[in-house]
Design an enzyme around this catalytic site. Structure first.
Site, PDB file in Angstrom:
ATOM      1  N   GLY A 155      46.964  49.527  45.121  1.00  0.00           N
ATOM      2  CA  GLY A 155      46.006  48.436  44.940  1.00  0.00           C
ATOM      3  C   GLY A 155      45.973  47.520  46.137  1.00  0.00           C
ATOM      4  O   GLY A 155      45.987  46.306  45.988  1.00  0.00           O
TER       5      GLY A 155
ATOM      6  N   ASN B  68      43.560  47.221  48.400  1.00  0.00           N
ATOM      7  CA  ASN B  68      42.243  46.949  48.991  1.00  0.00           C
ATOM      8  C   ASN B  68      41.787  45.502  48.822  1.00  0.00           C
ATOM      9  O   ASN B  68      40.824  45.091  49.459  1.00  0.00           O
ATOM     10  CB  ASN B  68      41.186  47.901  48.408  1.00  0.00           C
ATOM     11  CG  ASN B  68      41.071  47.781  46.906  1.00  0.00           C
ATOM     12  OD1 ASN B  68      41.896  48.320  46.184  1.00  0.00           O
ATOM     13  ND2 ASN B  68      40.065  47.070  46.430  1.00  0.00           N
ATOM     14  N   THR B  69      42.473  44.744  47.987  1.00  0.00           N
ATOM     15  CA  THR B  69      42.028  43.364  47.754  1.00  0.00           C
ATOM     16  C   THR B  69      43.204  42.506  47.273  1.00  0.00           C
ATOM     17  O   THR B  69      44.303  43.024  47.045  1.00  0.00           O
ATOM     18  CB  THR B  69      40.869  43.357  46.708  1.00  0.00           C
ATOM     19  OG1 THR B  69      40.318  42.047  46.626  1.00  0.00           O
ATOM     20  CG2 THR B  69      41.354  43.769  45.326  1.00  0.00           C
ATOM     21  N   GLY B  70      42.945  41.209  47.112  1.00  0.00           N
ATOM     22  CA  GLY B  70      43.902  40.318  46.454  1.00  0.00           C
ATOM     23  C   GLY B  70      45.286  40.271  47.092  1.00  0.00           C
ATOM     24  O   GLY B  70      45.440  40.330  48.313  1.00  0.00           O
ATOM     25  N   ILE B  71      46.277  40.167  46.214  1.00  0.00           N
ATOM     26  CA  ILE B  71      47.671  40.044  46.657  1.00  0.00           C
ATOM     27  C   ILE B  71      48.091  41.290  47.451  1.00  0.00           C
ATOM     28  O   ILE B  71      48.802  41.196  48.446  1.00  0.00           O
ATOM     29  CB  ILE B  71      48.590  39.853  45.424  1.00  0.00           C
ATOM     30  CG1 ILE B  71      48.236  38.544  44.699  1.00  0.00           C
ATOM     31  CG2 ILE B  71      50.053  39.867  45.823  1.00  0.00           C
ATOM     32  CD1 ILE B  71      48.813  38.443  43.284  1.00  0.00           C
ATOM     33  N   GLY B  72      47.619  42.448  47.004  1.00  0.00           N
ATOM     34  CA  GLY B  72      48.000  43.710  47.652  1.00  0.00           C
ATOM     35  C   GLY B  72      47.513  43.775  49.085  1.00  0.00           C
ATOM     36  O   GLY B  72      48.267  44.147  49.997  1.00  0.00           O
TER      37      GLY B  72
ATOM     38  N   SER C 298      54.965  39.745  36.471  1.00  0.00           N
ATOM     39  CA  SER C 298      54.316  38.439  36.311  1.00  0.00           C
ATOM     40  C   SER C 298      55.141  37.567  35.370  1.00  0.00           C
ATOM     41  O   SER C 298      55.800  38.070  34.451  1.00  0.00           O
ATOM     42  CB  SER C 298      52.924  38.627  35.704  1.00  0.00           C
ATOM     43  OG  SER C 298      52.379  37.374  35.348  1.00  0.00           O
TER      44      SER C 298
ATOM     45  N   TYR D 297      48.509  42.718  28.132  1.00  0.00           N
ATOM     46  CA  TYR D 297      48.830  42.484  29.541  1.00  0.00           C
ATOM     47  C   TYR D 297      50.262  41.939  29.669  1.00  0.00           C
ATOM     48  O   TYR D 297      51.051  42.428  30.488  1.00  0.00           O
ATOM     49  CB  TYR D 297      47.837  41.499  30.161  1.00  0.00           C
ATOM     50  CG  TYR D 297      48.208  41.115  31.581  1.00  0.00           C
ATOM     51  CD1 TYR D 297      48.021  42.014  32.627  1.00  0.00           C
ATOM     52  CD2 TYR D 297      48.766  39.864  31.874  1.00  0.00           C
ATOM     53  CE1 TYR D 297      48.383  41.676  33.930  1.00  0.00           C
ATOM     54  CE2 TYR D 297      49.128  39.519  33.168  1.00  0.00           C
ATOM     55  CZ  TYR D 297      48.930  40.432  34.196  1.00  0.00           C
ATOM     56  OH  TYR D 297      49.296  40.097  35.486  1.00  0.00           O
TER      57      TYR D 297
HETATM   58  N1  LIG Z   1      46.471  36.857  40.378  1.00  0.00           N
HETATM   59  C1  LIG Z   1      47.491  36.339  39.700  1.00  0.00           C
HETATM   60  O1  LIG Z   1      47.533  35.132  39.406  1.00  0.00           O
HETATM   61  C2  LIG Z   1      48.642  37.208  39.274  1.00  0.00           C
HETATM   62  C3  LIG Z   1      49.736  36.597  38.616  1.00  0.00           C
HETATM   63  C4  LIG Z   1      50.827  37.364  38.248  1.00  0.00           C
HETATM   64  C5  LIG Z   1      50.838  38.729  38.527  1.00  0.00           C
HETATM   65  N2  LIG Z   1      49.763  39.310  39.148  1.00  0.00           N
HETATM   66  C6  LIG Z   1      49.824  40.749  39.424  1.00  0.00           C
HETATM   67  O2  LIG Z   1      49.547  40.957  40.798  1.00  0.00           O
HETATM   68  C7  LIG Z   1      49.030  42.283  40.985  1.00  0.00           C
HETATM   69  C8  LIG Z   1      47.810  42.225  41.898  1.00  0.00           C
HETATM   70  O3  LIG Z   1      46.801  41.480  41.240  1.00  0.00           O
HETATM   71  P1  LIG Z   1      45.680  40.629  41.992  1.00  0.00           P
HETATM   72  O4  LIG Z   1      45.754  39.254  41.452  1.00  0.00           O
HETATM   73  O5  LIG Z   1      45.741  40.841  43.463  1.00  0.00           O
HETATM   74  O6  LIG Z   1      44.367  41.291  41.356  1.00  0.00           O
HETATM   75  P2  LIG Z   1      43.088  41.992  42.014  1.00  0.00           P
HETATM   76  O7  LIG Z   1      42.555  41.155  43.133  1.00  0.00           O
HETATM   77  O8  LIG Z   1      42.199  42.303  40.866  1.00  0.00           O
HETATM   78  O9  LIG Z   1      43.686  43.343  42.623  1.00  0.00           O
HETATM   79  C9  LIG Z   1      44.181  44.349  41.779  1.00  0.00           C
HETATM   80  C10 LIG Z   1      44.303  45.662  42.523  1.00  0.00           C
HETATM   81  O10 LIG Z   1      44.642  46.683  41.557  1.00  0.00           O
HETATM   82  C11 LIG Z   1      43.706  47.751  41.689  1.00  0.00           C
HETATM   83  N3  LIG Z   1      43.476  48.487  40.454  1.00  0.00           N
HETATM   84  C12 LIG Z   1      42.932  48.048  39.312  1.00  0.00           C
HETATM   85  N4  LIG Z   1      42.788  49.065  38.436  1.00  0.00           N
HETATM   86  C13 LIG Z   1      43.260  50.165  39.058  1.00  0.00           C
HETATM   87  C14 LIG Z   1      43.362  51.521  38.701  1.00  0.00           C
HETATM   88  N5  LIG Z   1      42.907  51.987  37.533  1.00  0.00           N
HETATM   89  N6  LIG Z   1      43.905  52.383  39.582  1.00  0.00           N
HETATM   90  C15 LIG Z   1      44.340  51.958  40.780  1.00  0.00           C
HETATM   91  N7  LIG Z   1      44.255  50.688  41.207  1.00  0.00           N
HETATM   92  C16 LIG Z   1      43.709  49.801  40.353  1.00  0.00           C
HETATM   93  C17 LIG Z   1      42.425  47.047  42.128  1.00  0.00           C
HETATM   94  O11 LIG Z   1      41.462  47.960  42.628  1.00  0.00           O
HETATM   95  P3  LIG Z   1      39.871  47.563  42.580  1.00  0.00           P
HETATM   96  O12 LIG Z   1      39.654  46.593  43.692  1.00  0.00           O
HETATM   97  O13 LIG Z   1      39.179  48.856  42.777  1.00  0.00           O
HETATM   98  O14 LIG Z   1      39.611  46.953  41.230  1.00  0.00           O
HETATM   99  C18 LIG Z   1      42.984  46.104  43.165  1.00  0.00           C
HETATM  100  O15 LIG Z   1      43.245  46.786  44.368  1.00  0.00           O
HETATM  101  C19 LIG Z   1      48.742  42.822  39.568  1.00  0.00           C
HETATM  102  O16 LIG Z   1      49.781  43.714  39.210  1.00  0.00           O
HETATM  103  C20 LIG Z   1      48.781  41.580  38.693  1.00  0.00           C
HETATM  104  O17 LIG Z   1      49.199  41.870  37.373  1.00  0.00           O
HETATM  105  C21 LIG Z   1      48.670  38.568  39.532  1.00  0.00           C
END
Ligand SMILES: NC(=O)c1ccc[n+]([C@@H]2O[C@H](COP(=O)([O-])OP(=O)(O)OC[C@H]3O[C@@H](n4cnc5c(N)ncnc54)[C@H](OP(=O)(O)O)[C@@H]3O)[C@@H](O)[C@H]2O)c1
Length: 286
Positions: free
Chosen positions: A14, A16-20, A143, A170
């Site tokens: 993951g 391609n966007t966000g934290i990753g 999380s 979740y």
């Molecule tokens: N944001 C927060 O406040 C927060 C807080 C605590 C924990 N987290 C954790 O941090 C991690 C990253 O989240 P984020 O906030 O950066 O969210 P995000 O911007 O939505 O990024 C999520 C990533 O996961 C990928 N993904 C989703 N469904 C998938 C699938 N079926 N197969 C493969 N990849 C998939 C997405 O791909 P697409 O771009 O194609 O959708 C994207 O690259 C997650 O595990 C989340 O639970 C986030």
């Protein structure tokens, strides 16, 4: 034993966007070689182009991975094993929240599959290469939401067939992340491969976007965006757990704000961790 992230081979899901994406970018900046995964080719290409433009000399590429599909996970693992002589760091970052119950594979609820079972399978498929590459690190983005899984995992209904609440499912998947990490750490003891989980903070990303979540969570993430961490700030704990030399040998720990933290009592339940491992294996074998 020492640890230097320069020239280490990282695989990050993951990315391609966000934290990753922010994590991948910082790891490139620190000299790691990074393969991110994406489920959409255009998004994978765009993320790689953006990181190459931002970090001169970045060694980064992407490979396809859709964690809803066992075939995609197996295909991705086969590609990585063929292409990468070593895997020094595996970062499980991909994850989401879904407002409605969907099934990924028959009988397997999608959040459970994407957030837990898919990463479990990918780890098992890459485990040998990680051990051959030791010292190596598995980093699992969990999380603080795991604390909302009051009562722990429901082993009688891991697939949430009786009652579905996106938030509860979740939270349980994030609890599963910590239990999995701890059991993995226990099983990898003595191999030189460590496994640690973390909370990235509350971060303004696409999380809850794409119509994936409704109600309070969507409101929270949309309207409180200016007050949340930026993706770069949200990447810091992942980068710390992947890079920090002083935590060599630390395994089965949980981090928040780049410091060791104590997860909930349910997350520290060793019986639950063993039970989840067995249930996950049974689902994949069955
Ligand atoms: N944001 C927060 O406040 C927060 C807080 C605590 C924990 N987290 C954790 O941090 C991690 C990253 O989240 P984020 O906030 O950066 O969210 P995000 O911007 O939505 O990024 C999520 C990533 O996961 C990928 N993904 C989703 N469904 C998938 C699938 N079926 N197969 C493969 N990849 C998939 C997405 O791909 P697409 O771009 O194609 O959708 C994207 O690259 C997650 O595990 C989340 O639970 C986030």
């Amino acid at each position: 034993m020492t640890w230097d992230i320069r020239d280490k081979q990282v695989v990050l899901t993951g990315g391609n966007t966000g934290i990753g994406k922010a994590t991948a970018e910082e790891l490139c900046r620190r000299g790691a070689r990074v393969v991110i995964t994406a489920r959409d080719a255009a998004k994978g290409d765009a993320a790689v182009a953006s990181i190459r433009a931002t970090v001169p000399g970045a060694v980064i590429d992407w490979r396809p991975l859709d964690l809803t599909s066992r075939a995609s996970i197996e295909g991705c693992a086969a590609t990585l094993l063929e292409e990468l002589e070593a895997i020094d760091v595996l970062v499980h970052n991909a994850g989401l929240i879904l407002s409605d119950r969907r099934e990924a594979e028959p009988g397997v609820e999608a959040t459970f599959m994407i957030n837990h079972l898919g990463p479990f399978l990918l780890t098992r498929l890459l485990e040998r290469r990680l051990i051959e590459s030791a010292p190596a690190r598995v980093v699992v983005v969990a999380s603080a939401a795991h604390r909302r899984a009051r009562g722990g995992l429901d082993f009688e209904d891991l697939q949430a067939t009786r009652r579905y609440s996106g938030e509860l499912v979740y939270s349980r998947s994030k609890l599963a992340n910590i239990l999995f990490t701890n059991e993995l750490a226990r099983r990898l003891e003595g191999t030189g491969v460590t496994a640690n989980s973390l909370h990235p903070g509350v971060v303004a990303t696409n999380f809850t976007g794409d119509g994936d979540a409704t109600g309070l969570w969507r409101f929270f993430f949309r309207f409180l965006r200016p007050f949340l961490k930026t993706p770069d700030q949200g990447a810091r704990t992942s980068v710390h757990v992947a890079c920090e030399p002083s935590i060599v040998g630390v395994s089965g720990a949980y981090f928040s704000d780049s410091k060791r933290a104590t997860p909930s009592a349910f997350a520290r339940d060793e019986d639950a961790a063993r039970r989840l491992w067995a249930a996950s294996e049974a689902l994949l074998d069955g």
